[in-house]
Design an enzyme around this catalytic site. Sequence first.
Site: not given
Length: 218
Positions: A127, A162
Site C-alpha cells: 500500500r 504508512r
Amino acid sequence: MRILFLGAPGAGKGTQSKKLSARLRLPHLSSGDLLRENVKEGTQTGVVAKSYMDQGNLVPDEILIDMFRARLTGPDCANGFILDGFPRTLVQAKALDQLLIEIHHPLTAVINLQINDPLLVERITGRRTCSNQSCQAVYHVKFSPPGNDMICDHCNNPLIQRSDDKEELVKQRFTVYAHETEPLIEYYDKKLLLKTVDAEGDRDNIFALVLQTLKVPV
Ligand code: AP5
C-alpha cells in the site's frame, strides 16, 4: 443507513467503505484517518496515539470513544454514516451501542470482510498513500499503481508508505486484531447484524457483493 465495516488490517475496509460512502452519500468515518490527522497536526491526542500506532498496538479506548462520540453526534451524521475501524474492542463496541441508543440511531448492518492472511500481508506491504493530508488517496504498488511512478494521480504529490505498514509491524497488528477485534464478529452475529462478505477478489466485484448484501441496487 448506519453501516460498520469489520475486517483484519488490509482486508479492504478503507477501500470498500469509501466506495459505499460515495454511493450512499453518507460520511465515511475512519478511525485510522482521524488518528493520523491528529498525529500530523501534532495535537495532544495525536502525540499519545502515535506512540501506540508506531508499535502496531491499539490506541486507548477512551480516546476513540470520545472522538467518535463527538463525530457521530455531528449534524452530518443525522442521516447515517459508514464506520471504518471503530469499534475495535468489546469496550468500544459497548460504548458505541450506548451512544447509538442515546441518539436513537441503531446500526443497520455490520459487514465483515473475510480474507486469508498471505493476501493481507501483500496488500498491506504494497500500500502507498498520498502524502497530501487533504487527498490521502490510496494506491497499491501491484494492484492499483499510480499512472506516474510514486506520484498521486489526483494532486501530483509524492506517495508514501504508512509507518505501520512495514512488514515487521504487520505481524503485531494481526496479533492485536485476533485478540481484540475478532471477538466482535461473534458479538455482532449474536445481535443478528453480521453480514460476511468474501473480500479476496477484485475490488469492484467485492463492492457489488457489499451492495447486494445491503440490498442496495448494483
Ligand atoms: P487503520 O488505519 O484502521 O488500519 P487497519 O485496520 O490496520 O486497516 P488498514 O487501513 O491497514 O486496512 P484496510 O482494511 O482499510 O485496507 P485498505 O482498503 O486500505 O488503523 C491504524 C492504526 O490506528 C491501528 O493499528 C491502531 O493503532 C489505530 N486505531 C485505529 N482504529 C482504532 C480503534 N478503534 N481503537 C484503537 N486503535 C485504533 O486496503 C489495503 C491495500 O490493499 C491498499 O493498498 C488497497 O489499494 C489494496 N486493496 C484493497 N482492496 C483490494 C482488492 N480487492 N484487490 C487488490 N488490492 C486491494
